[in-house]
Design an enzyme around this catalytic site. Sequence first.
Site, mmCIF file in Angstrom:
data_model
loop_
_atom_site.group_PDB
_atom_site.id
_atom_site.type_symbol
_atom_site.label_atom_id
_atom_site.label_comp_id
_atom_site.label_asym_id
_atom_site.label_seq_id
_atom_site.Cartn_x
_atom_site.Cartn_y
_atom_site.Cartn_z
ATOM 1 N N ASP A 67 -12.597 -61.264 -56.415
ATOM 2 C CA ASP A 67 -12.529 -62.575 -55.762
ATOM 3 C C ASP A 67 -11.530 -62.568 -54.609
ATOM 4 O OD1 ASP A 67 -10.251 -62.342 -57.319
ATOM 5 O OD2 ASP A 67 -10.683 -64.068 -58.591
ATOM 6 N N ASN A 136 -6.789 -72.674 -66.463
ATOM 7 C CA ASN A 136 -7.922 -73.563 -66.724
ATOM 8 C C ASN A 136 -9.112 -72.817 -67.331
ATOM 9 O OD1 ASN A 136 -8.691 -72.034 -64.596
ATOM 10 N ND2 ASN A 136 -8.953 -73.719 -63.130
ATOM 11 N N HIS A 138 -10.552 -70.099 -66.018
ATOM 12 C CA HIS A 138 -11.446 -69.407 -65.068
ATOM 13 C C HIS A 138 -11.350 -67.889 -65.234
ATOM 14 C CE1 HIS A 138 -8.381 -69.200 -61.442
ATOM 15 N NE2 HIS A 138 -8.135 -68.265 -62.333
#
Length: 245
Positions: A67, A136, A138
Amino acid sequence: MKTFVYADYDQLSRAAATLVTDTVRSNPHALLCIATGDTPAGMMNYLTEDVRSGVVDFSKVSFVSLDEWVGLNQQDEGSCRHFFYQHLVYPLNLNAEQVAFFDGRADDAEHECARIDQYITGKGGIELMIVGIGMNGHIGMNEPGLAVANSSHIVNLDEVTITVGQKYFREKTPLRRGITLGIGQILESKKAILMASGRKKAEIVARAATGPVTTQVPASFLQQHHDAYMLLDADAASSLDYTIA
Ligand code: F6R
């Protein structure tokens, strides 16, 4: 998904590095995908030691990025690519041709996604994937509440990611969008490792490991991977029942 718990971050890092070196020794041409960030940094240091001491040879391995922050690239301290080059590419003396990384500054983001997807296909898929987990839940930048994607794509970042992500930057940096491999691509990897360290991750780790598989906790999809492992330090495992590996 099998879970292995280590006494501390150092032992977790050593164990993860050994998994990587074992993979490369059995397949010197492997395509690896390794997250950036605080969690894999210790493992990357051990990989550098292993290469320097001749335990493993990375000269034929390829890496693909997981990413990147949209708008940032290698020249931007705090970008995923900057981190990856500082912690792996330069210390391991890798050639530029061995690394395919998202260009977060690419004019044509769709084309950039397609380029990375084709790179993975051309290499015959990802042999080993190492991901971290966000506060969170992810993985990569696959944020909570979004549909599962089977290819690289652009996402609007979750508020938690935007806030927590500031830790990678010296100055407050506007983060809005990310470019990431999809959960489908993570599930297609031959082997997937999720690493987590620290008590602050304990609750989300427990939800990912034992809770329902849900887009609200993207890491929970690793439960559907045919060969996935959670490597945790004792603090990150503190909301699970475990014995030390
Ligand atoms: C970074 C990435 C992210 C991180 C996650 C945990 O390439 O893919 O999903 O793995 O945000 O980051 P750290 O390890 O800094 O807590």
